[in-house]
Design a protein around this motif. Structure first.
Motif, PDB file in Angstrom:
ATOM      1  N   GLU A  77     -14.294 -33.471  66.080  1.00 52.79           N
ATOM      2  CA  GLU A  77     -13.767 -34.578  66.800  1.00 52.79           C
ATOM      3  C   GLU A  77     -12.116 -34.273  66.943  1.00 52.79           C
ATOM      4  N   ILE A  78     -12.041 -34.796  68.133  1.00 55.17           N
ATOM      5  CA  ILE A  78     -10.331 -34.796  68.681  1.00 55.17           C
ATOM      6  C   ILE A  78      -9.809 -35.872  68.768  1.00 55.17           C
ATOM      7  N   ARG A  79      -8.493 -35.628  68.309  1.00 53.20           N
ATOM      8  CA  ARG A  79      -7.704 -36.339  68.167  1.00 53.20           C
ATOM      9  C   ARG A  79      -6.389 -36.202  68.796  1.00 53.20           C
ATOM     10  N   LYS A  80      -5.058 -37.610  68.558  1.00 50.20           N
ATOM     11  CA  LYS A  80      -3.954 -36.926  69.310  1.00 50.20           C
ATOM     12  C   LYS A  80      -3.181 -36.089  68.912  1.00 50.20           C
ATOM     13  N   GLU A  81      -3.710 -35.849  67.886  1.00 52.32           N
ATOM     14  CA  GLU A  81      -2.382 -34.441  66.776  1.00 52.32           C
ATOM     15  C   GLU A  81      -3.325 -33.485  66.977  1.00 52.32           C
ATOM     16  N   GLY A  82      -5.112 -33.253  67.850  1.00 50.87           N
ATOM     17  CA  GLY A  82      -5.054 -31.814  67.649  1.00 50.87           C
ATOM     18  C   GLY A  82      -6.432 -32.447  66.911  1.00 50.87           C
ATOM     19  N   GLU A  83      -6.989 -31.025  66.386  1.00 50.63           N
ATOM     20  CA  GLU A  83      -8.622 -31.422  65.794  1.00 50.63           C
ATOM     21  C   GLU A  83      -8.807 -32.536  64.566  1.00 50.63           C
ATOM     22  N   GLY A  84      -9.089 -33.157  64.657  1.00 48.10           N
ATOM     23  CA  GLY A  84     -10.185 -33.894  63.089  1.00 48.10           C
ATOM     24  C   GLY A  84     -11.356 -33.557  62.146  1.00 48.10           C
ATOM     25  N   ARG A  85     -11.712 -34.177  62.993  1.00 54.32           N
ATOM     26  CA  ARG A  85     -13.330 -33.971  61.446  1.00 54.32           C
ATOM     27  C   ARG A  85     -13.647 -33.364  62.466  1.00 54.32           C
ATOM     28  N   VAL A  86     -14.616 -32.073  60.757  1.00 59.40           N
ATOM     29  CA  VAL A  86     -15.723 -31.583  61.965  1.00 59.40           C
ATOM     30  C   VAL A  86     -16.705 -31.961  61.326  1.00 59.40           C
ATOM     31  N   PHE A  87     -17.594 -32.368  62.015  1.00 59.63           N
ATOM     32  CA  PHE A  87     -19.410 -32.765  61.523  1.00 59.63           C
ATOM     33  C   PHE A  87     -20.638 -31.250  61.437  1.00 59.63           C
ATOM     34  N   LEU A 104     -27.671 -37.488  63.060  1.00 60.55           N
ATOM     35  CA  LEU A 104     -26.922 -37.776  61.664  1.00 60.55           C
ATOM     36  C   LEU A 104     -26.162 -36.252  61.883  1.00 60.55           C
ATOM     37  N   CYS A 105     -24.880 -36.961  60.636  1.00 61.00           N
ATOM     38  CA  CYS A 105     -24.505 -35.511  60.186  1.00 61.00           C
ATOM     39  C   CYS A 105     -23.292 -35.350  58.991  1.00 61.00           C
ATOM     40  N   MET A 106     -23.357 -34.294  58.758  1.00 62.81           N
ATOM     41  CA  MET A 106     -22.708 -34.005  57.660  1.00 62.81           C
ATOM     42  C   MET A 106     -21.465 -33.714  57.556  1.00 62.81           C
ATOM     43  N   GLU A 107     -19.939 -34.572  56.834  1.00 66.96           N
ATOM     44  CA  GLU A 107     -18.857 -34.202  57.191  1.00 66.96           C
ATOM     45  C   GLU A 107     -18.498 -32.937  56.465  1.00 66.96           C
ATOM     46  N   ASP A 108     -17.848 -32.183  57.068  1.00 68.54           N
ATOM     47  CA  ASP A 108     -16.917 -30.493  56.261  1.00 68.54           C
ATOM     48  C   ASP A 108     -15.552 -31.493  55.744  1.00 68.54           C
TER      49      ASP A 108
END
Length: 108
Positions: A77-87, A104-108
């Motif tokens: 996920e790309i956020r304003k602050e930089g990279e966000g969650r990884v799935f 369907l993903c698992m959040e790391d």
């Protein structure tokens, strides 16, 4: 599909065996940035090896792509602050007409 539904930006990365100029493995190669809808479906906490861990299943909805595969693709996920969650992709589910894909993903 409603265009306002795809309000998140996601970078697609694919696992690769390629190596850089020094012979070191690259690991993940970027495949592009797309618009998507990210929704957390379930979450659970468990204890593994005397450490408390959590597991979140997430559903990501986007336009259809051929390069989304289970276990060899991850979404960031790309956020304003930089990279966000990884799935990590566990199950890509394309629609019958192959216009959209639900992942369907698992959040790391």
């Amino acid at each position: 599909m409603e265009p306002g539904r795809l309000r998140h930006r996601v970078r697609i990365e694919i696992k690769t065996d390629e190596r850089d100029n020094f012979g070191q493995p690259i690991g993940w190669k970027s495949s592009g940035v797309v618009s998507a809808d990210i929704r957390s479906v379930t979450g659970r906490d468990f204890i593994s090896g005397n450490a408390e861990r959590s597991n979140v299943t997430t559903k990501i909805f986007m336009r259809f792509r051929e390069d989304i595969r289970a276990t060899t693709t991850r979404l960031i996920e790309i956020r304003k602050e930089g990279e966000g969650r990884v799935f990590t992709v566990t199950a890509p589910l394309p629609t019958r007409d192959r216009r959209n894909i639900e992942i369907l993903c698992m959040e790391d």
